[in-house]
Design a protein around this motif. Structure first.
Motif, mmCIF file in Angstrom:
data_model
loop_
_atom_site.group_PDB
_atom_site.id
_atom_site.type_symbol
_atom_site.label_atom_id
_atom_site.label_comp_id
_atom_site.label_asym_id
_atom_site.label_seq_id
_atom_site.Cartn_x
_atom_site.Cartn_y
_atom_site.Cartn_z
ATOM 1 N N PHE A 46 47.210 -37.327 -48.488
ATOM 2 C CA PHE A 46 46.971 -37.663 -47.075
ATOM 3 C C PHE A 46 47.154 -36.450 -46.163
ATOM 4 O O PHE A 46 46.576 -36.390 -45.083
ATOM 5 N N SER A 47 47.943 -35.466 -46.600
ATOM 6 C CA SER A 47 48.158 -34.279 -45.765
ATOM 7 C C SER A 47 46.872 -33.472 -45.602
ATOM 8 O O SER A 47 46.747 -32.674 -44.671
ATOM 9 N N ARG A 48 45.910 -33.683 -46.495
ATOM 10 C CA ARG A 48 44.630 -32.970 -46.408
ATOM 11 C C ARG A 48 43.636 -33.663 -45.468
ATOM 12 O O ARG A 48 42.570 -33.127 -45.192
ATOM 13 N N VAL A 49 43.981 -34.863 -45.000
ATOM 14 C CA VAL A 49 43.129 -35.571 -44.039
ATOM 15 C C VAL A 49 43.517 -35.087 -42.646
ATOM 16 O O VAL A 49 44.703 -35.059 -42.310
ATOM 17 N N PRO A 50 42.539 -34.686 -41.820
ATOM 18 C CA PRO A 50 42.880 -34.208 -40.477
ATOM 19 C C PRO A 50 43.716 -35.241 -39.703
ATOM 20 O O PRO A 50 43.481 -36.448 -39.808
ATOM 21 N N LYS A 51 44.698 -34.737 -38.944
ATOM 22 C CA LYS A 51 45.624 -35.613 -38.219
ATOM 23 C C LYS A 51 44.890 -36.587 -37.300
ATOM 24 O O LYS A 51 45.219 -37.767 -37.255
ATOM 25 N N ASP A 52 43.872 -36.112 -36.571
ATOM 26 C CA ASP A 52 43.153 -37.011 -35.666
ATOM 27 C C ASP A 52 42.446 -38.110 -36.441
ATOM 28 O O ASP A 52 42.353 -39.247 -35.985
ATOM 29 N N GLU A 56 43.221 -42.114 -36.116
ATOM 30 C CA GLU A 56 42.117 -43.054 -35.891
ATOM 31 C C GLU A 56 42.165 -44.202 -36.907
ATOM 32 O O GLU A 56 42.022 -45.371 -36.549
ATOM 33 N N ILE A 57 42.418 -43.872 -38.163
ATOM 34 C CA ILE A 57 42.501 -44.891 -39.221
ATOM 35 C C ILE A 57 43.683 -45.829 -38.966
ATOM 36 O O ILE A 57 43.555 -47.046 -39.090
ATOM 37 N N ARG A 58 44.829 -45.267 -38.590
ATOM 38 C CA ARG A 58 46.024 -46.089 -38.336
ATOM 39 C C ARG A 58 45.801 -47.086 -37.197
ATOM 40 O O ARG A 58 46.418 -48.137 -37.161
ATOM 41 N N GLN A 59 44.934 -46.725 -36.251
ATOM 42 C CA GLN A 59 44.709 -47.589 -35.091
ATOM 43 C C GLN A 59 43.637 -48.648 -35.328
ATOM 44 O O GLN A 59 43.430 -49.508 -34.479
ATOM 45 N N ASP A 137 32.283 -45.293 -43.408
ATOM 46 C CA ASP A 137 31.847 -43.960 -43.058
ATOM 47 C C ASP A 137 33.072 -43.153 -42.661
ATOM 48 O O ASP A 137 33.729 -43.474 -41.679
ATOM 49 N N VAL A 138 33.374 -42.113 -43.418
ATOM 50 C CA VAL A 138 34.561 -41.318 -43.109
ATOM 51 C C VAL A 138 34.218 -40.032 -42.360
ATOM 52 O O VAL A 138 35.105 -39.264 -42.034
ATOM 53 N N ALA A 139 32.964 -39.819 -42.117
ATOM 54 C CA ALA A 139 32.573 -38.606 -41.386
ATOM 55 C C ALA A 139 33.133 -38.665 -39.971
ATOM 56 O O ALA A 139 33.116 -39.699 -39.329
ATOM 57 N N THR A 140 33.628 -37.554 -39.527
ATOM 58 C CA THR A 140 34.141 -37.483 -38.158
ATOM 59 C C THR A 140 32.969 -37.311 -37.209
ATOM 60 O O THR A 140 32.094 -36.483 -37.452
ATOM 61 N N PRO A 141 32.928 -38.114 -36.140
ATOM 62 C CA PRO A 141 31.779 -38.044 -35.223
ATOM 63 C C PRO A 141 31.641 -36.690 -34.564
ATOM 64 O O PRO A 141 32.531 -35.954 -34.432
#
Length: 141
Positions: A46-52, A56-59, A137-141
């Motif tokens: 999870f540390s490799r997933v960008p914080k933002d 977003e996922i947590r919310q 879709d996991v791509a960041t907009p």
């Protein structure tokens, strides 16, 4: 022996996934029901997933429920069981591809880094990366 939730609580390297399980509302299921096989991404994964992206996922509890469900498989499958299986169906209803070689076992090409943490209601396998459901879709907009 402890249930899946207690096992995750006892492992410092799996706390992010436990947090996501709780946000998704799956703690009662993984504490009281089963058996389940849970592919648990490590905190390092999870540390490799960008914080933002993680924020977003947590919310988004609905999306999080889909993601966490994709890591849970009904039934108890040990590493020995996984070596003879080509695919398993996740709680999300989609298949996970299992491959085995002399280098180990992968789930959707993600290596299992620690196998066979037996629990009273199933088993946990730590994996090197989070699994991404095909419907998300996991791509960041």
């Amino acid at each position: 022996m402890k249930n899946i939730i207690d096992t995750l609580e006892d492992s410092e390297s799996l706390s992010v996934f436990l947090d996501l399980v709780r946000i998704a509302g799956m703690e009662p299921m993984l504490r009281e029901r089963g058996p389940f096989t849970v592919f648990v991404p490590t905190n390092e994964a999870f540390s490799r997933v960008p914080k933002d992206r993680m924020d977003e996922i947590r919310q988004d509890a609905d999306k999080l429920l889909l993601i966490v469900s994709y890591h849970v498989v009904p039934g108890q499958l040990t590493s020995e069981d996984l070596r003879s299986i080509g695919a398993v169906r996740s709680s999300l209803g989609t298949d996970l591809v299992i491959r085995s070689s002399d280098r180990g076992i992968t789930v959707n090409s993600v290596p299992i880094v620690e196998a066979d943490a037996f629990c009273t209601n199933g088993i946990c396998h730590a994996i090197a990366s989070a699994l991404v459901p095909p419907t998300i879709d996991v791509a960041t907009p």
